[in-house]
Design a protein around this motif. Structure first.
Motif, PDB file in Angstrom:
ATOM      1  N   LEU A 121       0.537  -1.266   0.054  1.00  0.00           N
ATOM      2  CA  LEU A 121      -0.085  -0.440  -0.156  1.00  0.00           C
ATOM      3  C   LEU A 121       0.939   1.214  -0.259  1.00  0.00           C
ATOM      4  CD1 LEU A 121      -3.071  -0.975   2.789  1.00  0.00           C
ATOM      5  CD2 LEU A 121      -3.080  -1.064   0.279  1.00  0.00           C
ATOM      6  N   GLU A 124       1.611   2.194  -2.902  1.00  0.00           N
ATOM      7  CA  GLU A 124       0.605   2.742  -4.498  1.00  0.00           C
ATOM      8  C   GLU A 124      -0.047   3.542  -3.489  1.00  0.00           C
ATOM      9  OE1 GLU A 124      -0.827   1.704  -6.619  1.00  0.00           O
ATOM     10  OE2 GLU A 124       0.974   0.099  -6.694  1.00  0.00           O
ATOM     11  N   TYR A 125      -0.256   4.546  -2.766  1.00  0.00           N
ATOM     12  CA  TYR A 125      -0.733   5.355  -1.731  1.00  0.00           C
ATOM     13  C   TYR A 125       0.328   6.030  -1.127  1.00  0.00           C
ATOM     14  CZ  TYR A 125      -4.979   2.553  -2.839  1.00  0.00           C
ATOM     15  OH  TYR A 125      -5.575   1.629  -3.497  1.00  0.00           O
ATOM     16  N   GLU A 157      -8.146  -2.076   1.005  1.00  0.00           N
ATOM     17  CA  GLU A 157      -7.977  -1.299  -0.725  1.00  0.00           C
ATOM     18  C   GLU A 157      -8.515   0.272  -0.513  1.00  0.00           C
ATOM     19  OE1 GLU A 157      -4.909  -1.051  -4.094  1.00  0.00           O
ATOM     20  OE2 GLU A 157      -5.537  -3.009  -3.415  1.00  0.00           O
ATOM     21  N   ASP A 158     -10.127  -0.306  -0.966  1.00  0.00           N
ATOM     22  CA  ASP A 158     -11.323   0.588  -1.391  1.00  0.00           C
ATOM     23  C   ASP A 158     -11.120   1.578  -0.084  1.00  0.00           C
ATOM     24  OD1 ASP A 158     -11.672  -0.784  -2.983  1.00  0.00           O
ATOM     25  OD2 ASP A 158     -13.334  -1.963  -2.787  1.00  0.00           O
ATOM     26  N   LEU A 161      -8.206   4.302  -0.938  1.00  0.00           N
ATOM     27  CA  LEU A 161      -8.428   4.943  -2.213  1.00  0.00           C
ATOM     28  C   LEU A 161      -9.034   5.526  -1.585  1.00  0.00           C
ATOM     29  CD1 LEU A 161      -8.073   5.374  -5.134  1.00  0.00           C
ATOM     30  CD2 LEU A 161     -10.167   4.492  -5.230  1.00  0.00           C
ATOM     31  N   HIS A 162     -10.301   5.845  -0.719  1.00  0.00           N
ATOM     32  CA  HIS A 162     -11.203   6.735  -0.363  1.00  0.00           C
ATOM     33  C   HIS A 162     -10.012   8.258   0.602  1.00  0.00           C
ATOM     34  CE1 HIS A 162     -14.760   5.789  -2.289  1.00  0.00           C
ATOM     35  NE2 HIS A 162     -14.151   4.936  -1.207  1.00  0.00           N
ATOM     36  N   SER A 164      -6.582   8.009   1.466  1.00  0.00           N
ATOM     37  CA  SER A 164      -5.460   9.287   0.022  1.00  0.00           C
ATOM     38  C   SER A 164      -5.978   9.994  -0.458  1.00  0.00           C
ATOM     39  CB  SER A 164      -5.349   8.016  -0.592  1.00  0.00           C
ATOM     40  OG  SER A 164      -4.079   8.798  -1.028  1.00  0.00           O
ATOM     41  N   GLU A 165      -8.032  10.188  -0.959  1.00  0.00           N
ATOM     42  CA  GLU A 165      -8.361  11.196  -1.556  1.00  0.00           C
ATOM     43  C   GLU A 165      -8.784  12.024  -0.290  1.00  0.00           C
ATOM     44  OE1 GLU A 165      -9.202  12.051  -5.668  1.00  0.00           O
ATOM     45  OE2 GLU A 165      -7.317  10.738  -4.782  1.00  0.00           O
TER      46      GLU A 165
END
Length: 432
Positions: A121, A124-125, A157-158, A161-162, A164-165
């Motif tokens: 992770l 990726e983030y 991971e979903d 994603l949020h 990180s945003e």
């Protein structure tokens, strides 16, 4: 024939509903930070529907307002229901060990797999690298996150994603949480405190807000602590009902004098100023030459003082330091004002005073919270219970040391109402 132990029965019972997992997280968080340990937990973040299994377990009235869950109450019910001979703290340890299978032979490999996942992770983030590095330490406050990963890495991971945003889109100026949630996730309730994503966001923020890297992460327990943490990242959870009660104080925005504050001060009018208005204030100070602001916790005392001394600069905390009041006090202290605080001379009252003095050590002083005031206002017909007495030892400010000894010796509380005439007399000397 059923051969399960009382502990196994209890563990099985609480696995049936996810609300207990979130409740036990709050319990554990409280136990892990003993300096601020409370005897009850605020559960106002949950809806009545979500709390139904908890209320049913405790045998309480489901139609009543259940804002708090007492730790002793839950412990006794746990012990009697399952014939369990262990404390709530020990049960929580067993509960989380069971959920995460910490005692299994595969635990070492599972932990290594978890570290590998967090390293993936990190690549990726990048905006959450610091958080992932913290999670890899496997601290107690991260156990519930490990459970989320073990249940479904893809769903976690979903969430990431949020998150990180959310970090990427942090606002430059205060923005309401619901609008922030809508922008980041497309759901205005996605980051609500009781949701998994909301709890993860608080964990990310709490990790970022730590003073030292060696400190564990503590997710805020009370609504006020949550509001304060979110505000550090320019996110407002409640900017209307969170307000400061104030009179005879001027305020400025970046454009100059604020006409509402100026007009209210000229007419000695009391204002309940919501957080929505306070976030635009860059300076605040008394509406007279004296740089002192008087802070009282009792609304009745506040009103009675104003009846006799209408021009005194004053704030009423209504028994608690909410975010709006602290925001206003911060502005006053930035202008080198002196805060004089008067509360009930009780363990809770002294604890509130100590928090204020520790927050503003150079700009705050107690008022009418000394031994002579205590002896005059002491209520002989009431005794302080032993649990409350222990609160006197939670902080150790020298200024209250002798007063605490006096309270311990006599055992009675003292209330502000008995000092009202003295307060008014002193303020008249200053302001008339």
């Amino acid at each position: 024939m059923e051969n399960r132990t009382p502990l196994e029965k209890a563990l099985e019972y609480f696995k049936e509903n996810n609300i207990f997992f979130h409740l036990f997280l709050l319990f554990k968080n409280n136990f892990d930070f003993s300096k601020k340990q409370s005897d009850r937990i605020d559960v106002s973040e949950f809806t009545k529907e979500e709390l139904k299994p908890v209320i049913a377990f405790l045998g309480k009235d489901a139609s009543a307002e259940n804002r708090y869950i007492g730790l002793n109450e839950f412990e006794k019910k746990l012990q009697t229901t399952f014939d369990l001979d262990m404390t709530l703290s020990d049960f929580l340890t067993a509960y989380f060990h069971n959920i995460l299978k910490i005692d299994s032979e595969k635990s070492i490999h599972a932990h290594q797999d978890m570290k590998n996942f967090f390293e993936y992770l990190e690549g990726e983030y990048a905006l959450l690298i610091g958080w992932f590095q913290y999670l890899k330490r496997g601290t107690g406050d991260s156990q519930w996150i490990y459970q989320l990963v073990s249940e479904s890495p893809s769903i976690f991971e979903d969430y990431v994603l949020h998150l990180s945003e959310a970090v990427r889109l942090l606002p430059d100026r205060p923005l309401r949480l619901s609008l922030f949630s809508q922008i980041v996730v497309g759901d205005s309730h996605a980051f609500d405190r009781h949701t998994t994503l909301g709890k993860l966001l608080l964990h990310v923020f709490a990790e970022e807000a730590r003073f030292h890297a060696i400190e564990p992460v503590k997710i805020p327990g009370s609504n006020e602590e949550v509001n304060r943490l979110l505000l550090k990242f320019n996110i407002l959870r409640d900017d209307i009902t969170n307000f400061a009660t104030v009179v005879n104080i001027y305020a400025e925005t970046i454009e100059g004098y604020h006409p509402m504050w100026e007009s209210a001060a000229h007419s000695h009018s009391v204002m309940n100023v919501p957080m929505r208005e306070l976030i635009n204030i860059v300076a605040a100070y008394p509406a007279n030459e004296n740089q002192t602001v008087w802070v009282v916790e009792n609304p009745v005392i506040f009103s009675n003082i104003l009846d006799e001394v209408p021009n005194v600069p004053m704030i009423c905390t209504q028994g608690k330091f909410n975010l709006a009041t602290l925001e206003l006090l911060d502005r006053l202290v930035e202008e080198e004002c002196t805060i004089r605080y008067c509360g009930d001379i009780t363990p809770d009252g002294i604890r509130r005073a100590e928090r204020l003095l520790m927050r503003y050590p150079e700009n705050s002083q107690p008022w009418k919270m000394d031994i002579p005031s205590y002896l005059k206002a002491r209520f002989n017909e009431e005794m302080i219970n032993q649990d409350d007495m222990k609160k006197l030892d939670q902080f150790a400010l020298d200024i209250f040391a002798c007063l605490k000894d006096e309270i311990k010796d006599r055992g009675n509380p003292a209330y502000q109402e008995a000092l009202l005439d003295d307060m008014i007399s002193e303020l008249k000397y200053y302001y008339q």
